[in-house]
Design an enzyme around this catalytic site. Structure first.
Site, PDB file in Angstrom:
ATOM      1  CG  HIS A 199      -0.267   0.332   2.492  1.00 21.67           C
ATOM      2  ND1 HIS A 199       0.334  -0.637   3.240  1.00 21.67           N
ATOM      3  CD2 HIS A 199      -0.055   1.493   3.144  1.00 21.67           C
ATOM      4  CE1 HIS A 199       0.876  -0.087   4.303  1.00 21.67           C
ATOM      5  NE2 HIS A 199       0.669   1.210   4.278  1.00 21.67           N
TER       6      HIS A 199
HETATM    7  C1  UD1 Z   1      -1.886   5.805   5.458  1.00 23.80           C
HETATM    8  C2  UD1 Z   1      -0.594   6.276   6.113  1.00 23.80           C
HETATM    9  C3  UD1 Z   1       0.406   5.128   6.133  1.00 23.80           C
HETATM   10  C4  UD1 Z   1      -0.195   3.891   6.781  1.00 23.80           C
HETATM   11  C5  UD1 Z   1      -1.479   3.534   6.048  1.00 23.80           C
HETATM   12  C6  UD1 Z   1      -2.139   2.323   6.635  1.00 23.80           C
HETATM   13  C7  UD1 Z   1      -0.070   8.663   5.719  1.00 23.80           C
HETATM   14  C8  UD1 Z   1       0.799   9.625   4.979  1.00 23.80           C
HETATM   15  N1  UD1 Z   1       0.033   7.356   5.358  1.00 23.80           N
HETATM   16  O1  UD1 Z   1      -1.608   5.498   4.105  1.00 23.80           O
HETATM   17  O2  UD1 Z   1       1.530   5.521   6.882  1.00 23.80           O
HETATM   18  O3  UD1 Z   1       0.718   2.827   6.688  1.00 23.80           O
HETATM   19  O4  UD1 Z   1      -2.362   4.657   6.131  1.00 23.80           O
HETATM   20  O5  UD1 Z   1      -3.145   1.830   5.801  1.00 23.80           O
HETATM   21  O6  UD1 Z   1      -0.821   9.069   6.572  1.00 23.80           O
HETATM   22  N2  UD1 Z   1      -8.621   5.265   0.660  1.00 23.80           N
HETATM   23  C9  UD1 Z   1      -9.833   4.643   0.553  1.00 23.80           C
HETATM   24  N3  UD1 Z   1     -10.528   4.403   1.711  1.00 23.80           N
HETATM   25  C10 UD1 Z   1     -10.083   4.774   2.932  1.00 23.80           C
HETATM   26  C11 UD1 Z   1      -8.859   5.436   3.028  1.00 23.80           C
HETATM   27  C12 UD1 Z   1      -8.128   5.666   1.873  1.00 23.80           C
HETATM   28  O7  UD1 Z   1     -10.283   4.268  -0.509  1.00 23.80           O
HETATM   29  O8  UD1 Z   1     -10.779   4.504   3.931  1.00 23.80           O
HETATM   30  C13 UD1 Z   1      -7.834   5.483  -0.574  1.00 23.80           C
HETATM   31  C14 UD1 Z   1      -8.042   6.843  -1.180  1.00 23.80           C
HETATM   32  O9  UD1 Z   1      -7.938   6.708  -2.581  1.00 23.80           O
HETATM   33  C15 UD1 Z   1      -6.860   7.626  -0.652  1.00 23.80           C
HETATM   34  C16 UD1 Z   1      -5.782   6.584  -0.632  1.00 23.80           C
HETATM   35  O10 UD1 Z   1      -6.452   5.371  -0.273  1.00 23.80           O
HETATM   36  O11 UD1 Z   1      -6.556   8.743  -1.416  1.00 23.80           O
HETATM   37  C17 UD1 Z   1      -4.670   6.881   0.333  1.00 23.80           C
HETATM   38  O12 UD1 Z   1      -5.208   7.043   1.647  1.00 23.80           O
HETATM   39  P1  UD1 Z   1      -4.366   7.862   2.751  1.00 23.80           P
HETATM   40  O13 UD1 Z   1      -5.077   7.846   4.046  1.00 23.80           O
HETATM   41  O14 UD1 Z   1      -3.964   9.186   2.200  1.00 23.80           O
HETATM   42  O15 UD1 Z   1      -3.033   7.046   2.895  1.00 23.80           O
HETATM   43  P2  UD1 Z   1      -2.769   5.472   3.021  1.00 23.80           P
HETATM   44  O16 UD1 Z   1      -2.183   5.023   1.748  1.00 23.80           O
HETATM   45  O17 UD1 Z   1      -3.947   4.726   3.539  1.00 23.80           O
END
Ligand code: UD1
Length: 348
Positions: A199
C-alpha cells in the site's frame, strides 16, 4: 488524568486497542478522536468492532485528499476539539498525517503531547511517514519509544531527556488477539500460501515498480493471497496493471484477527507495511519486505526479514531457507500499554 487520543488510519486503531484497554483499568478519562483519514468499513469500523475499541467520542470525517489539504483540514478541526476537551495529554500514534496534524494542533495550543512509537527512522526523506515522524517527535513533550534503538536515535537528535523505552504496544495487541484465537478453538492448518499486502506510495504510485512487484508475485512458486488496500486497487487500475494473475489471489483488506490467522497459517509474508513486518517476526513467520529500508532493523538483523527490491530479489527471498529460531524480544514482552500509562502519569 484526562488523555485525548487522536487516531485516523488502520495501524493506529490497532495500537489504540491496547491503550484503550489499559486506560479502562486505570484512573484515566480517555477521549478518542477519529480524524476520518480512513473511512472504509474494512479499514476503520471493522477494527473498532473486532478489537473492542470504544466508539470515538469525536469523528472529524476528514477523508482522503492530498497531504497538505488533508493535514490542514485535520489541524483546523482538531483545534476546536482540543479546546473543548482541555486534556492533560494529547496522545498521538505512529506516523500518519493524522499524527502530525494532532501534534501540531496540541503544541500550538500548549497541550502536552506524547508520541507513541517515537524514534523510528527510515532516513528516507521521500516517505511522507518519515516527515511525520521527525516533526512529531520534535513537537512532542514525551517520546514513547518502542525499542532501545529508537531511544538511541532520539538521544542523537537531542531528545534523550524526553524519551522513554516503553516497548511496543503491537506486542500487547498481538498477544491478546492470539490468545483469543486460541481460546476460540479455531484450528490453524498450514495454508501453503504467502500472505501479501502492498500500500505504500513508493510502491503503488510508481507504475514501473508496481508492475515489477506484481509480476514477481504472480510468478511465486506458492499461491499469494494479496489483501488489497483501496490505494493499491486504485493505482493499479489507473496504470492498467492487472492484479489478478498467475499465483496471485486477490482479497479485500482483512480484519485484524483474520490477518493474524492468515499469517500464522502461511509460509511467509510479503509486505511494505511496517506493522506486518513485525507481526510476522513475532509470529516467527519469514517476511520479505518490498522496501529499500526498514524502521524495524531488528527483524532483519535476527534473520527473519529480508528487503527485496527487484523481481530477482523477491523470488530469491521467497525461496530462501527458514531462518534460525530465536527467542530474542527486541519489542518487549507485551506490557507496553501499562508502561505508557506509567510514563504519562509520572510526567503529569
Ligand atoms: C496511510 C498512512 C500510512 C499507513 C497507512 C495504513 C499517511 C501519509 N500514510 O496510508 O503511513 O501505513 O495509512 O493503511 O498518513 N482510501 C480509501 N478508503 C479509505 C482510506 C483511503 O479508498 O478509507 C484510498 C483513497 O484513494 C486515498 C488513498 O487510499 O486517497 C490513500 O489514503 P491515505 O489515508 O492518504 O493514505 P494510506 O495510503 O492509507
Amino acid at each position: 488524568m484526562k488523555v485525548l487520543s487522536v487516531v485516523g488510519a488502520r495501524p493506529q486503531f490497532v495500537k489504540l486497542s491496547a491503550i484503550a484497554r489499559e486506560f479502562a483499568l486505570r484512573d484515566v478519562e480517555h477521549v478518542i478522536v477519529h480524524t476520518g483519514q480512513h473511512y472504509d468499513e474494512m479499514l476503520s469500523d471493522a477494527f473498532f468492532r473486532d478489537l473492542d475499541i470504544p466508539a470515538p467520542d469525536e469523528s472529524l470525517n476528514i477523508g482522503s485528499a492530498g497531504h497538505g489539504a488533508q493535514t490542514g483540514a485535520m489541524l483546523a478541526a482538531l483545534d476546536d476539539v482540543l479546546l473543548r476537551h482541555q486534556p492533560d495529554w494529547v496522545l498521538v500514534y505512529g506516523d500518519t498525517n493524522s499524527t502530525l496534524a494532532a501534534a501540531l494542533s496540541a503544541v500550538k495550543l500548549h497541550f502536552p503531547v506524547a508520541h507513541l512509537e517515537a524514534g523510528l527512522r527510515s532516513f528516507n526523506r521521500r516517505m511522507p511517514e518519515e516527515h511525520n515522524r521527525v516533526l512529531t517527535d520534535h513537537a512532542a513533550d514525551l517520546c514513547l519509544a518502542p525499542t532501545a534503538s529508537a531511544v538511541e536515535q532520539l538521544a542523537r537528535e537531542g531528545l534523550g531527556a524526553i524519551a522513554v523505552d516503553v516497548g511496543d504496544v503491537m506486542v500487547d495487541v498481538l498477544n491478546h488477539v492470539r490468545n483469543s484465537l486460541q481460546a476460540s478453538d479455531e484450528k490453524s492448518e498450514p495454508s501453503g500460501t504467502f500472505v501479501a499486502t502492498i500500500h505504500r506510495a513508493e510502491n503503488t504510485d510508481d507504475p514501473a515498480r508496481l508492475e515489477m512487484i506484481v509480476r514477481a508475485l504472480a510468478s511465486s512458486p506458492l499461491p499469494v493471497t494479496l489483501f488489497a488496500h483501496p490505494r493499491l486497487i486504485a493505482k493499479a487500475a489507473e496504470a492498467n496493471i492487472d492484479l489478478e494473475r498467475g499465483s496471485i489471489q486477490l482479497q479485500p483488506p482483512a480484519s485484524y484477527p483474520a490477518l493474524v490467522r492468515a499469517v500464522l497459517a502461511s509460509s511467509g509474508v510479503i509486505t511494505d507495511s511496517g506493522g506486518l513486518q513485525k507481526e510476522a517476526f513475532l509470529l516467527r513467520v519469514p517476511c520479505t519486505t518490498l522496501r529499500t529500508e526498514t524502521e524495524w532493523q531488528e527483524t532483519v538483523d535476527l534473520g527473519w526479514n529480508v528487503l527485496a527490491n527487484s523481481a530477482e530479489e523477491i523470488l530469491a527471498a521467497l525461496t530462501r531457507a527458514i531462518p534460525s529460531p530465536t527467542d530474542a524480544s527486541p519489542y518487549g514482552i507485551g506490557d507496553a500499554s501499562s508502561r505508557v500509562y506509567s510514563a504519562l502519569a509520572k510526567a503529569h
